[in-house]
Write a protein that holds these residues in place. Structure first.
Motif, PDB file in Angstrom:
ATOM      1  N   LEU A 104       0.830  -1.207   0.000  1.00 51.04           N
ATOM      2  CA  LEU A 104       0.000   0.000   0.000  1.00 51.04           C
ATOM      3  C   LEU A 104       0.866   1.259   0.000  1.00 51.04           C
ATOM      4  N   PHE A 105       1.935   1.234   0.779  1.00 52.26           N
ATOM      5  CA  PHE A 105       2.841   2.381   0.795  1.00 52.26           C
ATOM      6  C   PHE A 105       3.471   2.594  -0.580  1.00 52.26           C
ATOM      7  N   LEU A 106       3.869   1.503  -1.230  1.00 50.11           N
ATOM      8  CA  LEU A 106       4.466   1.615  -2.558  1.00 50.11           C
ATOM      9  C   LEU A 106       3.460   2.163  -3.569  1.00 50.11           C
ATOM     10  N   PHE A 107       2.208   1.747  -3.463  1.00 45.49           N
ATOM     11  CA  PHE A 107       1.168   2.289  -4.340  1.00 45.49           C
ATOM     12  C   PHE A 107       0.993   3.795  -4.112  1.00 45.49           C
ATOM     13  N   CYS A 108       1.075   4.218  -2.861  1.00 47.82           N
ATOM     14  CA  CYS A 108       0.967   5.651  -2.559  1.00 47.82           C
ATOM     15  C   CYS A 108       2.129   6.428  -3.175  1.00 47.82           C
ATOM     16  N   VAL A 109       3.326   5.856  -3.111  1.00 41.54           N
ATOM     17  CA  VAL A 109       4.492   6.509  -3.710  1.00 41.54           C
ATOM     18  C   VAL A 109       4.333   6.603  -5.224  1.00 41.54           C
ATOM     19  N   LEU A 110       3.863   5.521  -5.839  1.00 46.68           N
ATOM     20  CA  LEU A 110       3.635   5.537  -7.286  1.00 46.68           C
ATOM     21  C   LEU A 110       2.555   6.547  -7.661  1.00 46.68           C
ATOM     22  N   LEU A 111       1.530   6.654  -6.818  1.00 46.43           N
ATOM     23  CA  LEU A 111       0.470   7.626  -7.084  1.00 46.43           C
ATOM     24  C   LEU A 111       1.002   9.052  -6.979  1.00 46.43           C
ATOM     25  N   LEU A 112       1.876   9.292  -6.011  1.00 44.85           N
ATOM     26  CA  LEU A 112       2.502  10.608  -5.893  1.00 44.85           C
ATOM     27  C   LEU A 112       3.315  10.930  -7.145  1.00 44.85           C
ATOM     28  N   GLY A 113       4.076   9.951  -7.621  1.00 41.60           N
ATOM     29  CA  GLY A 113       4.833  10.161  -8.852  1.00 41.60           C
ATOM     30  C   GLY A 113       3.935  10.414 -10.050  1.00 41.60           C
ATOM     31  N   LEU A 114       2.798   9.714 -10.106  1.00 40.52           N
ATOM     32  CA  LEU A 114       1.860   9.913 -11.211  1.00 40.52           C
ATOM     33  C   LEU A 114       1.247  11.304 -11.167  1.00 40.52           C
ATOM     34  N   TRP A 115       0.868  11.782  -9.980  1.00 44.48           N
ATOM     35  CA  TRP A 115       0.285  13.126  -9.875  1.00 44.48           C
ATOM     36  C   TRP A 115       1.296  14.191 -10.294  1.00 44.48           C
ATOM     37  N   ILE A 116       2.554  14.020  -9.912  1.00 40.51           N
ATOM     38  CA  ILE A 116       3.579  14.988 -10.320  1.00 40.51           C
ATOM     39  C   ILE A 116       3.769  14.950 -11.836  1.00 40.51           C
ATOM     40  N   PHE A 117       3.756  13.751 -12.408  1.00 36.42           N
ATOM     41  CA  PHE A 117       3.904  13.616 -13.860  1.00 36.42           C
ATOM     42  C   PHE A 117       2.735  14.277 -14.594  1.00 36.42           C
ATOM     43  N   LEU A 118       1.513  14.049 -14.129  1.00 37.91           N
ATOM     44  CA  LEU A 118       0.348  14.665 -14.766  1.00 37.91           C
ATOM     45  C   LEU A 118       0.366  16.182 -14.601  1.00 37.91           C
ATOM     46  N   LEU A 119       0.858  16.649 -13.469  1.00 36.16           N
ATOM     47  CA  LEU A 119       0.977  18.095 -13.268  1.00 36.16           C
ATOM     48  C   LEU A 119       1.942  18.697 -14.282  1.00 36.16           C
ATOM     49  N   LEU A 120       3.073  18.038 -14.493  1.00 37.75           N
ATOM     50  CA  LEU A 120       4.032  18.514 -15.489  1.00 37.75           C
ATOM     51  C   LEU A 120       3.432  18.479 -16.893  1.00 37.75           C
ATOM     52  N   CYS A 121       2.652  17.439 -17.185  1.00 36.32           N
ATOM     53  CA  CYS A 121       2.014  17.341 -18.503  1.00 36.32           C
ATOM     54  C   CYS A 121       1.031  18.486 -18.728  1.00 36.32           C
ATOM     55  N   LEU A 122       0.223  18.782 -17.723  1.00 38.17           N
ATOM     56  CA  LEU A 122      -0.742  19.874 -17.865  1.00 38.17           C
ATOM     57  C   LEU A 122      -0.037  21.215 -18.055  1.00 38.17           C
ATOM     58  N   LEU A 123       1.027  21.433 -17.295  1.00 35.77           N
ATOM     59  CA  LEU A 123       1.738  22.702 -17.391  1.00 35.77           C
ATOM     60  C   LEU A 123       2.480  22.832 -18.717  1.00 35.77           C
ATOM     61  N   ALA A 124       2.988  21.711 -19.226  1.00 39.96           N
ATOM     62  CA  ALA A 124       3.786  21.761 -20.449  1.00 39.96           C
ATOM     63  C   ALA A 124       2.930  21.773 -21.707  1.00 39.96           C
ATOM     64  N   TYR A 125       1.890  20.951 -21.735  1.00 35.53           N
ATOM     65  CA  TYR A 125       1.098  20.808 -22.958  1.00 35.53           C
ATOM     66  C   TYR A 125      -0.134  21.713 -22.990  1.00 35.53           C
ATOM     67  N   PHE A 126      -0.604  22.136 -21.822  1.00 40.26           N
ATOM     68  CA  PHE A 126      -1.790  22.998 -21.770  1.00 40.26           C
ATOM     69  C   PHE A 126      -1.522  24.200 -20.866  1.00 40.26           C
ATOM     70  N   PRO A 127      -0.506  25.006 -21.179  1.00 45.40           N
ATOM     71  CA  PRO A 127      -0.181  26.152 -20.309  1.00 45.40           C
ATOM     72  C   PRO A 127      -1.292  27.194 -20.329  1.00 45.40           C
ATOM     73  N   ARG A 128      -1.727  27.566 -19.147  1.00 40.87           N
ATOM     74  CA  ARG A 128      -2.783  28.582 -19.012  1.00 40.87           C
ATOM     75  C   ARG A 128      -2.432  29.467 -17.823  1.00 40.87           C
ATOM     76  N   PHE A 129      -1.675  30.496 -18.116  1.00 47.43           N
ATOM     77  CA  PHE A 129      -1.259  31.428 -17.069  1.00 47.43           C
ATOM     78  C   PHE A 129      -2.236  32.610 -17.059  1.00 47.43           C
ATOM     79  N   PRO A 130      -2.714  33.075 -15.901  1.00 45.96           N
ATOM     80  CA  PRO A 130      -2.322  32.689 -14.541  1.00 45.96           C
ATOM     81  C   PRO A 130      -3.287  31.718 -13.861  1.00 45.96           C
ATOM     82  N   THR A 131      -4.209  31.100 -14.623  1.00 44.19           N
ATOM     83  CA  THR A 131      -5.208  30.242 -13.982  1.00 44.19           C
ATOM     84  C   THR A 131      -4.562  29.054 -13.273  1.00 44.19           C
ATOM     85  N   GLN A 132      -3.507  28.488 -13.881  1.00 43.13           N
ATOM     86  CA  GLN A 132      -2.828  27.363 -13.248  1.00 43.13           C
ATOM     87  C   GLN A 132      -2.053  27.804 -12.011  1.00 43.13           C
TER      88      GLN A 132
END
Length: 283
Positions: free
Chosen positions: A203-231
């Motif tokens: 369960l702890f490992l799944f939480c770590v993987l989920l944290l990594g996934l959220w950071i990856f998706l955050l980078l994807c949103l910022l890089a591919y769909f930049p919307r300043f200053p709403t983001q």
């Protein structure tokens, strides 16, 4: 048999390394600063990424499967980890539910702020219908449509103009900070010699993987769909709620009006139990 032993060894090594990293004092004190830097400077990645990438499409399965049901994934994995960790130490259902209430409070605040943001957007914004007539600057002529909500406006293929806060960035920042806080106690727990069976480590490992996934998706949103200053506003709101909860309210200690910090009443109890055992041994 040897395969099971090998997999168990890999699990122990990976979870020990992750727990040591997430439980590190420097990481816990500066992770929110790192996340803030990602939100501020992340849109500059749009200068280097390709708009033909699979992540440049909002229909990608990662966005549909995880981002649109993010709180469900967070509650399943983080809630299971928090419950199992607290219950394995104290064997108290009430205390475990008390620790789980931190997630319920964060989720309730997120939902409440999203409703408030939708209300503000519908109140301050306006819907425009694009006509097939171009004005001098090459932009299409827009005609105001009154009485349309943002959802109805966008669904009808029209243009919405108004103040907006990125709810996706708001959610991802809040969940990243929440995951970092809730999983940080596993390192001190292991260092105290806590019992860590395979289910808890998985369960702890799944939480770590989920944290990594959220950071990856955050980078994807910022890089591919930049919307300043709403983001930027969404990230700031997520950090503000985290600071108000984990750096403010939860530090008051567990009571009827506060669930307390992660690990409160768990790690201290383990220390007290070990001290009592050592005293009995010497007596």
């Amino acid at each position: 048999m040897w395969v099971q032993m090998f997999l168990n060894t890999v699990l122990v090594v990976l979870t020990d390394l992750a727990a040591r990293f997430l439980g590190n004092t420097a990481f816990r004190q500066h992770f929110h600063l790192l996340l803030s830097a990602v939100v501020v400077f992340g849109p500059t990645l749009s200068l280097w990424v390709s708009q033909h990438s699979i992540f440049a499409k909002k229909s990608h399965f990662l966005y549909r499967l995880f981002l649109h049901s993010g709180w469900g994934w967070t509650f399943i994995f983080v809630g299971s980890f928090v419950f199992l960790l607290s219950f394995s130490i104290r064997r108290s259902l009430l205390l475990s539910l008390h620790h789980l209430s931190r997630l319920a409070v964060a989720g309730g605040l997120w939902l409440g702020f999203c409703k408030l943001l939708d209300l503000l957007e519908n109140t301050t914004g306006s819907c425009y219908e694009s006509l097939n007539v171009e004005v001098a600057n090459g932009q299409p002529l827009l005609v105001l449509r009154e009485g349309e909500s943002k959802k109805e406006c966008l669904k009808g293929g029209m243009v919405w103009r108004g103040y907006e806060v990125s709810e996706d960035v708001f959610f991802l920042c809040l969940c990243c900070l929440l995951l970092a806080e809730e999983t940080a106690v596993f390192g001190p727990y292991l260092s105290l010699g806590g019992v860590s069976e395979a289910p808890l480590r998985i369960l702890f490992l799944f939480c770590v993987l989920l944290l990594g996934l959220w950071i990856f998706l955050l980078l994807c949103l910022l890089a591919y769909f930049p919307r300043f200053p709403t983001q930027l506003l969404g990230g700031a709101l997520g950090c503000l709620i985290w600071r108000g909860l984990y750096q403010g309210w939860y530090r008051m200690g567990p009571s009827w009006c506060s669930p307390g910090r992660p690990g409160h009443g768990l790690l201290s109890t383990k220390n007290e139990a070990e001290d009592a055992e050592s005293k009995n041994h010497y007596n």
